[in-house]
Design an enzyme around this catalytic site. Sequence first.
Site, short mmCIF file in Angstrom:
data_model
loop_
_atom_site.label_atom_id
_atom_site.label_comp_id
_atom_site.label_asym_id
_atom_site.label_seq_id
_atom_site.Cartn_x
_atom_site.Cartn_y
_atom_site.Cartn_z
CB ALA A 321 -0.93 0.23 1.40
CG MET A 322 2.55 5.05 -1.36
SD MET A 322 3.67 5.29 -1.16
CE MET A 322 4.54 7.20 -0.18
CD GLU A 323 3.42 6.27 3.24
OE1 GLU A 323 4.45 7.41 3.20
OE2 GLU A 323 2.92 4.90 2.60
CG ASN A 324 -0.43 7.93 -2.63
OD1 ASN A 324 1.67 8.10 -3.12
ND2 ASN A 324 -1.12 6.63 -2.89
CG HIS A 356 1.95 0.97 7.89
ND1 HIS A 356 2.74 0.12 8.13
CD2 HIS A 356 2.64 1.04 6.97
CE1 HIS A 356 3.54 0.50 7.94
NE2 HIS A 356 3.73 1.48 6.68
CD GLU A 357 0.28 2.00 4.03
OE1 GLU A 357 0.98 3.00 3.78
OE2 GLU A 357 0.86 1.70 3.84
CG HIS A 360 2.99 6.80 6.64
ND1 HIS A 360 4.04 6.36 7.01
CD2 HIS A 360 2.54 5.15 6.15
CE1 HIS A 360 4.55 5.67 7.28
NE2 HIS A 360 3.69 4.87 6.33
CD GLU A 379 7.20 3.50 5.69
OE1 GLU A 379 6.19 2.29 5.59
OE2 GLU A 379 6.88 3.90 4.42
#
Length: 934
Positions: A321-324, A356-357, A360, A379
Amino acid sequence: MEKSRKVSKLCVLCIVLGVLSVATVVTLWSIAATQGRVVTEPWDKYRLPDTLKPDHYNLTLWPRLTANAQGLYVFTGESYVVFQCVKVTDLILIHSNKLNYSTSEDGHLAKLTALGSKPAPTIKNTWLQETTQFLVIQLNGKLAVGESYQLDTEFVGELADDLAGFYRSEYEENGVKRVVATSQMHPTNARKTFPCFDEPAMKAVFHITLVHPRGTVALSNGKEQNVVKTEAISQTRFEPTKTMSTYLLALIVCDYSYVSSQEKDILIRIWARRKAINESHGDYALNVTGQILSFYEVYYNTSYPLAKSDQIALPDFYFGAMENWGLVTYRETNLLYDPLISSNSNKERTATIIAHELAHMWFGNLVTLRWWNEVWLNEGFATYVSYLGADYAEPTWNVKDLIVLKDVHKVFAIDALASSHPLSSKENEIIKPHQISEQFDAISYSKGASVLRMLSDFLTEPVFVQGLSSYLHHFAYSNTVATDLWNHLQLAVEANGVTLPRTVDDIMNRWVLQRGFPVITIDTATGLVSQRHFLLDPDSVGNVPPSDFKYEWIVPIKWMDAGVVQKEIWLLEKEAFHPNLKSVQWVLANLNVTGYYRVTYDLDNWERLLMQLNTNHPIIPVMNRAQLVDDAFNLARAKVIHTTLALRTTKYLSKEREYMPWESAIDNLDYFYLMFDRTDVYDAMQGYVKNLVTPLFLHFKSMTSNWTEVPDGHTDQYNQVNAIRVACSTGLEECLNLTKGWYRQWMDKPGNNLIRPNLRTAVYCSAIAAGSAEEWDFGWSMFINATVASEADKLMSALACTKDPALLKRYLEYTLDSDKIRKQDATSVIVYIASNRRGEKLAWEFVTEKWNYMFTQYGVGSFSFSKLISGVTTRFSTKAELDQLYTFKQDNAAIGFGSGTGALEQAIEITKANIKWVKQNQNEVWDWFLSEAK
């Protein structure tokens, strides 16, 4: 008015570019950038100079969701950035990678305009510096300090399927191929999408407009502000973002649907394929997102900074996943949950990765580390608090305990190598894109989480949270270094009267700035406590670089004496006497594994601990039962204790029903399987483990009324899976008959799979391993027709369980065909095959033969080279295999190993240690298993 005019101009440009050849676009590459000469020019360096500071971008992109005449998918773009000059310069460096630019009227690749009273200098020359990924703009005069300027560009990029930058993802729905334009800017791929100052400290505001086909949806970080529709296309403009780093930008065009809710003033939406949304696969994510956001607002004492929280499930995505900021992207398996098909581990994964995301959104996005050398803090923190967020959403799971297995024990194995690295590196050592990518490893995530958990524990959670809140408020929308957090935590320590032996900074520097961790030795006869750097291979100590701290840590030790919890002590030097630790019963240190270290004892205390395990094991906390097993096996590998002592910690497991000790034992016995499953030791070991697991198998048979019910407890469900997986793998006939029967019933009625979701991975693997090509072909057909990603994942791993070399070879070849195995999954499939003792050699040969192709054609967006190298070499334990590693390293030196460079060095170190360990232990281990298996 200006924005509308620019979009119209762009549309005309884009239509022209869509039909003309690439010859209409000027591409100027500087090939000889750094070849054969000393790097002296600013554009030959990888870091941006400190002369300019961006204020905001205005970016319009038009992704084409159909291929052009050349068979390429492209996107066209027009952007400008407004920046301020902070130091006198006649040079503009801005990141750009794999973009083709249109020339302006004066023949240059960009246009410069002054926004103040002073005119802008004219452009002297522009070119693209390929090696360092810069658009270089030389000026005929100087930019004035304090003045603002605007840089305009028009460009074309490929909407490739490389999973990096602005890229293409494909899926099929209702028999129709769908294309998604999506993005992954992190860590250095925003420059592949538009020219930008692509460093985390270069924060700016982004004004985004997306042009897209009618009937599709456009998404970005901000809320949709305005949508203009024509007959063929739509144009969506978004509200400006908060001040943020380039790597957090997200751009998506898709034919998706969503479910939504409102949490206070926050709009929450879960986006996915229409079928998935219609079948309610986004509902669980929607439910926990609101709860987790509410938890974090209290935890951080800071409101969620944005008006909306979008989360989207993508068919093709390299990371988990990515925390954009405001638009988080996920692999489908990590966001979507189908209660009829997904397992409880899928559900936990969804909860923890969302936690987690979302962590951020504050720590990382609102406050951002200045440079990638301290990525661990970003992270590691999100990994640690993800357990807290998930625990709030699902309080009955006791998920916080699982950090010991999933992060602490996992990263110990890597951090005990001489080739490990500190959490923080020097800023000037991490400059190239592949060096940045290498930072995102288990050390950053899992060790980072482990030491932060230890810090929170000895400060106490309220003090930790108070310091954290102060840090976030002070540095909101700006950048920091790790010492900024230590300073704010120190203020909280002093405000609350907490007594520490040293300052937070002094304590944490020992854990952050030097590699590895200590093993604490406690002599219960004398009370002497000592520490030393723990290495799996003690002979590798000569390869460990010197440390400013001489490999001494400031160690908090929680302990119990014969089951009674005692007052915490600190070890501040190499050794010290603590008379309270003298005991005639037994001492157990590192209670609940809150400390990041291993523990060993005098032999008498080890014997008393083993006696306690065998007579009344529940007296020892469950996490520490898992710890005793893990510590013992790794201490034995490091020659600190005898190997047979480690093996004896497993004997009590015939009476153990808890998941964590069993999982710890299985993980450690797996090392013995890896080392010996090609030797005569294998059969004796199988006999011992079968005897050990049979009571557990029968326990779950009884608990579930002959497998017809699901255990109530979250970890009980996990341990039921362990019981079946291990029992079947050791050849327990009752287990094999069970799994083969279930799988055959499914083969007879493919539309009616009665195998419970929790058990499917274990059952599929067991049945395919015991079966023939018929079972494998059926599994493959179910895999390619699976409509739920979590089910596809289960089948994907199980297909690697076959014992047929021909099928394994076929499966390996499929990894190079993205129509069969998605690029995001190729690495996993190869590693799954390597974990099969009949597939290990095949997988290694495949990687060595295809390395050049995989490395040059697929790149970092498709293959995790670090995971690949470590995964296919886990069994290496012979001189011949070590020689193969050296040959692989030499043969591919010119090609390189990218993010796998460190993993290759670790593989060599581990193989050397394995060779020695097998030679020293094989005969004794064989004898022990033979005697215990009777």
